[in-house]
Design a protein around this motif. Structure first.
Motif, PDB file in Angstrom:
ATOM      1  N   LYS A 148      -9.629  15.086  76.445  1.00  0.00           N
ATOM      2  CA  LYS A 148      -9.557  15.170  77.973  1.00  0.00           C
ATOM      3  C   LYS A 148     -10.839  16.313  78.402  1.00  0.00           C
ATOM      4  O   LYS A 148     -10.933  16.238  79.440  1.00  0.00           O
ATOM      5  CB  LYS A 148      -8.424  15.920  78.183  1.00  0.00           C
ATOM      6  CG  LYS A 148      -7.091  14.780  78.033  1.00  0.00           C
ATOM      7  CD  LYS A 148      -5.816  15.548  78.631  1.00  0.00           C
ATOM      8  CE  LYS A 148      -5.752  15.528  80.412  1.00  0.00           C
ATOM      9  NZ  LYS A 148      -4.657  16.116  80.860  1.00  0.00           N
ATOM     10  N   SER A 449     -17.643  14.663  85.990  1.00  0.00           N
ATOM     11  CA  SER A 449     -16.394  14.511  85.260  1.00  0.00           C
ATOM     12  C   SER A 449     -15.122  15.448  85.536  1.00  0.00           C
ATOM     13  O   SER A 449     -15.491  16.570  86.352  1.00  0.00           O
ATOM     14  CB  SER A 449     -16.607  14.711  83.904  1.00  0.00           C
ATOM     15  OG  SER A 449     -17.146  16.194  83.615  1.00  0.00           O
ATOM     16  N   SER A 450     -14.190  15.376  85.279  1.00  0.00           N
ATOM     17  CA  SER A 450     -12.818  16.430  85.604  1.00  0.00           C
ATOM     18  C   SER A 450     -13.262  17.772  85.143  1.00  0.00           C
ATOM     19  O   SER A 450     -12.993  18.887  85.747  1.00  0.00           O
ATOM     20  CB  SER A 450     -11.749  15.963  84.970  1.00  0.00           C
ATOM     21  OG  SER A 450     -11.595  15.838  83.457  1.00  0.00           O
ATOM     22  N   ARG A 453     -16.108  19.238  87.649  1.00  0.00           N
ATOM     23  CA  ARG A 453     -15.451  19.575  88.657  1.00  0.00           C
ATOM     24  C   ARG A 453     -14.963  20.962  88.537  1.00  0.00           C
ATOM     25  O   ARG A 453     -15.225  21.795  89.743  1.00  0.00           O
ATOM     26  CB  ARG A 453     -14.334  18.520  89.250  1.00  0.00           C
ATOM     27  CG  ARG A 453     -14.928  17.389  89.876  1.00  0.00           C
ATOM     28  CD  ARG A 453     -13.800  16.587  90.435  1.00  0.00           C
ATOM     29  NE  ARG A 453     -14.135  15.449  91.346  1.00  0.00           N
ATOM     30  CZ  ARG A 453     -13.316  14.711  92.050  1.00  0.00           C
ATOM     31  NH1 ARG A 453     -11.922  14.774  91.703  1.00  0.00           N
ATOM     32  NH2 ARG A 453     -13.666  13.975  92.959  1.00  0.00           N
ATOM     33  N   ASP A 454     -14.200  21.086  87.625  1.00  0.00           N
ATOM     34  CA  ASP A 454     -13.357  22.478  87.569  1.00  0.00           C
ATOM     35  C   ASP A 454     -14.647  23.596  87.275  1.00  0.00           C
ATOM     36  O   ASP A 454     -14.405  24.581  87.675  1.00  0.00           O
ATOM     37  CB  ASP A 454     -12.516  22.377  86.366  1.00  0.00           C
ATOM     38  CG  ASP A 454     -11.585  23.684  86.294  1.00  0.00           C
ATOM     39  OD1 ASP A 454     -10.755  23.741  86.984  1.00  0.00           O
ATOM     40  OD2 ASP A 454     -11.824  24.624  85.512  1.00  0.00           O
ATOM     41  N   GLN A 505      -6.919  15.922  88.932  1.00  0.00           N
ATOM     42  CA  GLN A 505      -8.318  15.432  88.616  1.00  0.00           C
ATOM     43  C   GLN A 505      -9.246  16.414  87.845  1.00  0.00           C
ATOM     44  O   GLN A 505     -10.616  16.423  87.943  1.00  0.00           O
ATOM     45  CB  GLN A 505      -8.860  14.703  89.772  1.00  0.00           C
ATOM     46  CG  GLN A 505      -8.227  13.925  90.624  1.00  0.00           C
ATOM     47  CD  GLN A 505      -8.795  13.488  91.615  1.00  0.00           C
ATOM     48  OE1 GLN A 505      -9.762  13.382  91.923  1.00  0.00           O
ATOM     49  NE2 GLN A 505      -7.725  13.180  92.767  1.00  0.00           N
ATOM     50  N   LEU A 506      -8.590  17.639  87.475  1.00  0.00           N
ATOM     51  CA  LEU A 506      -9.564  18.602  86.700  1.00  0.00           C
ATOM     52  C   LEU A 506      -9.029  18.914  85.528  1.00  0.00           C
ATOM     53  O   LEU A 506      -7.840  18.617  85.173  1.00  0.00           O
ATOM     54  CB  LEU A 506      -9.182  19.794  87.578  1.00  0.00           C
ATOM     55  CG  LEU A 506      -9.644  19.824  89.183  1.00  0.00           C
ATOM     56  CD1 LEU A 506      -9.103  21.058  89.773  1.00  0.00           C
ATOM     57  CD2 LEU A 506     -10.933  19.523  89.201  1.00  0.00           C
ATOM     58  N   THR A 507     -10.188  19.327  84.496  1.00  0.00           N
ATOM     59  CA  THR A 507      -9.820  19.871  83.191  1.00  0.00           C
ATOM     60  C   THR A 507     -10.208  21.317  83.173  1.00  0.00           C
ATOM     61  O   THR A 507     -11.207  21.790  83.729  1.00  0.00           O
ATOM     62  CB  THR A 507     -10.497  18.984  82.157  1.00  0.00           C
ATOM     63  OG1 THR A 507     -10.105  17.749  82.288  1.00  0.00           O
ATOM     64  CG2 THR A 507     -10.429  19.645  80.810  1.00  0.00           C
TER      65      THR A 507
END
Length: 643
Positions: A148, A449-450, A453-454, A505-507
């Motif tokens: 992930k 990507s997630s 984004r984070d 939607q975040l990692t």
């Protein structure tokens, strides 16, 4: 003919095949890449007392190394060693090891498992965990977590390899397998990690993987298991309920704790142990909460080890250190330095690691290019990742330390000028970022990507936080926020609310969502609330009143319905107290009967302001408790449950 009887290794014995008795790895295990373990006393029947009847040691001690003299670690310029060095310079061999270990201090084979209370406990937890949960399935959980985009920020290079090694290590179980493996792990952990200027990452890692696995290897793997249970709410092969999820997390955390304590007890601190220490501290910030004393103490232990290893010194001038290890040590320093500043600010406590006594350094491989004058310049093609997060967090933490120092001289006539210089540096840092690292516009419009984004959100929040602390520093009192800090707080709160809404939607790119909410969101919400209470017209210059109220409402709702924290979670008390106070304000704002209270006299507000904590860094429970005593919020009748 010699009558000496040699024992086969465990792998050959269980397979009922001939063993050539080669040490430390027999030829068959070397060929099959199996784990080769020789029992300490193979022909002696072992008596193992069951835990239920074992009498507790009134003063448990663990001395795996019977060494009369402690490992001194790094000794600085004021120590006796620095003086005697001019008389008898250290040899190249001593400099190369960098560990300050005494010759022959790695012999632990003479001590049995029954003499080692801590090792016995670690073996028992290992047995319990691996008989309750499938080791292969736990590896699958970690690999799924890694897929992930998540990882352990400092140990990221070794997590997948450690998972594979641990899975291969515990392949067959007999009655006392956990004691046998615990002793072998202990023997491996006592061996120093060897390297020289020509070493590479692969040869370095080989010293703690596969049949060379150590307690630190186990610690990294189970830190990853525990972290994965936090980020992955449902993994049916291991847990399909919160209770099972919590049980696995608790056991994995406990085994990570024992792995660390056993390896530290050997008194041979090294790079791998420091990595496990840091990841164990981060793990406890998730499991115990950021306000926990245990988390605070573990951070202190990590900082102590950093100093003991000498990683606060200029690492580039150390002899015989390969480049990959220099970068790894820089990364460790930068992450630990950043954690110290952030936790100190969050708790309102003094930092323990300052630039005055440290050589500030951040990793540079592929992310940062160093220019002349000791300044750091970003690689324009750098990609998002944990190294990039490490660099940016450390740069922001450096500015936060300067703000902290300025707080001690707040009444100095030069304070405003010094604050202006810090703000200028903060803006320069932001402008020097590669364009792909600067969040432009709304987070939901970001098509990356997630993980990215984070990452972008955290980079922006860290920058805004520096500006926020500067404006907070210059306020006469938090109860009278100016337009600049209100605008900054509005941007911080809006971004935190976006993170809450987009959390699926975040990692995790280095800091968890709850940390972002508590560290960035709560101070921002507090300032906006203070500004709204101060403004009789409920208007905030520079930001949208409607958007501010909507963000506060979303913030409260997400906490109250339990999507962020639940009763029993570590940070529940802090977030619930804050959101309760915000909810009381929102109720008073929408109630027609409450409007006249905003025409109260300035004397009333001044009396309340005297109750507000004067600690400018305190946005924890005390701040929200005092804010709840504002005259505007006391007239609500009846109070909300839990008030």
């Amino acid at each position: 003919m010699s009558s000496l009887r040699l024992a086969a290794c465990e792998a050959c014995r269980k397979a009922k095949l001939a063993c050539d008795h080669q040490q430390p790895v027999c030829s068959r295990c070397q060929r099959t890449r199996g784990v080769c373990i020789y029992r300490t006393a193979p022909f002696k029947r072992r008596r193992v007392e069951k835990p239920s009847v074992r009498s507790p040691d009134p003063s448990p001690s663990f001395e795996a190394r019977r060494n009369l003299y402690p490992n001194p670690g790094y000794l600085g310029s004021s120590s006796h060693a620095a003086i005697f060095k001019h008389i008898t310079p250290s040899t190249d061999g001593e400099q190369a090891t960098g560990g300050g270990q005494l010759p022959g201090a790695d012999n632990v084979g003479s001590q049995g498992i029954d003499d080692n209370h801590l090792l016995w406990q670690g073996a028992e937890v290992l047995r319990h965990l691996l008989t309750t949960y499938s080791l292969d399935t736990m590896k699958d959980l970690v690999l799924f977590w890694l897929a992930k985009g998540a990882n352990l920020a400092l140990a990221e290079l070794f997590v997948a390899q450690c998972a594979e090694s641990v899975t291969q290590l515990f392949t067959s179980h007999d009655e006392n397998w956990h004691f046998v493996f615990a002793q072998r792990l202990l023997q491996n952990s006592a061996q120093p990690l060897q390297f020289d200027a020509s070493s590479d990452l692969e040869s370095f890692a080989a010293q703690f993987l596969n049949h060379q696995a150590r307690w630190e290897t186990v610690g990294i793997f189970f830190a990853a298991v525990s972290r994965a249970t936090i980020d992955i709410p449902f993994f049916p092969l291991l847990y399909n309920s919160e209770e099972r999820q919590f049980t696995l997390r608790r056991l994995a955390t406990k085994l990570c704790d024992f792995s660390l304590e056993i390896s530290l007890s050997l008194d041979c601190l090294n790079d791998l142990q420091l990595i496990v220490q840091y990841e164990n501290f981060i793990l406890h910030s998730y499991v115990d909460g950021d306000q926990s004393y245990r988390t605070w103490r573990k951070l202190g232990d990590v900082i102590s080890s950093t100093f003991a290893l000498g990683y606060h010194e200029n690492l580039e001038i150390k002899p015989q250190i390969p480049l990959f290890l220099i970068e790894l040590r820089k990364t460790a320093f930068a992450r630990i330095y950043s954690a110290d500043k952030n936790i100190a600010i969050f708790l309102g406590r003094p930092p323990r690691m300052t630039k005055r006594f440290c050589h500030f350094q951040i990793p540079s491989d592929g992310v940062i290019l160093r220019s002349s004058g000791g300044r750091f310049t970003w690689n324009p093609t750098a990609e998002t990742g944990y190294r990039a997060d490490t660099c940016w967090s450390a740069l922001c933490a450096s500015l936060k330390e300067e703000i902290w120092e300025l707080l001690q001289d707040k009444h100095d006539v030069d304070c405003v000028r010094r604050a202006s210089l810090i703000q200028q540096k903060a803006e320069e840092h932001w402008e020097s970022l590669p364009p792909q690292f600067r969040l432009q516009g709304s987070l939901k419009q970001c098509a990356q990507s997630s993980f990215s984004r984070d990452f972008l959100a955290h980079v922006r929040l860290n920058h805004l936080h520096v500006l926020f602390l500067l404006r907070l520093l210059l306020l006469n009192t938090p109860s009278e926020p100016d337009n600049h800090i209100v605008q900054t707080a509005g941007q911080m709160l809006a971004l935190v609310v976006e993170l809450i809404l987009l959390r699926d939607q975040l990692t995790n790119s280095g800091t968890g969502l709850i940390w972002k909410v508590a560290y960035y969101g709560l101070p921002a919400a507090g300032i906006i609330l203070l500004a709204l209470l101060k403004q009789h017209s409920h208007s905030l210059p520079g930001i949208s009143q409607t958007k501010s109220l909507r963000d506060l409402s979303v913030f409260v709702a997400e906490v109250q319905i339990g999507t962020l924290v639940k009763v029993g979670d570590p940070n529940y008390a802090l977030l619930s107290k804050a959101t309760h106070t915000i909810q009381r304000f929102l109720d008073s704002f929408t109630s027609d009967a409450s409007h006249p209270q905003y025409s109260g006299t300035d004397d009333t507000n001044e009396d309340w302001a005297a109750l507000l904590s004067q600690d400018l860094w305190d946005f924890e429970a005390g701040f929200w408790q005092n804010l709840a005593d504002h005259p505007s919020l006391l007239v609500l009748d009846p109070p909300l449950p839990g008030a």
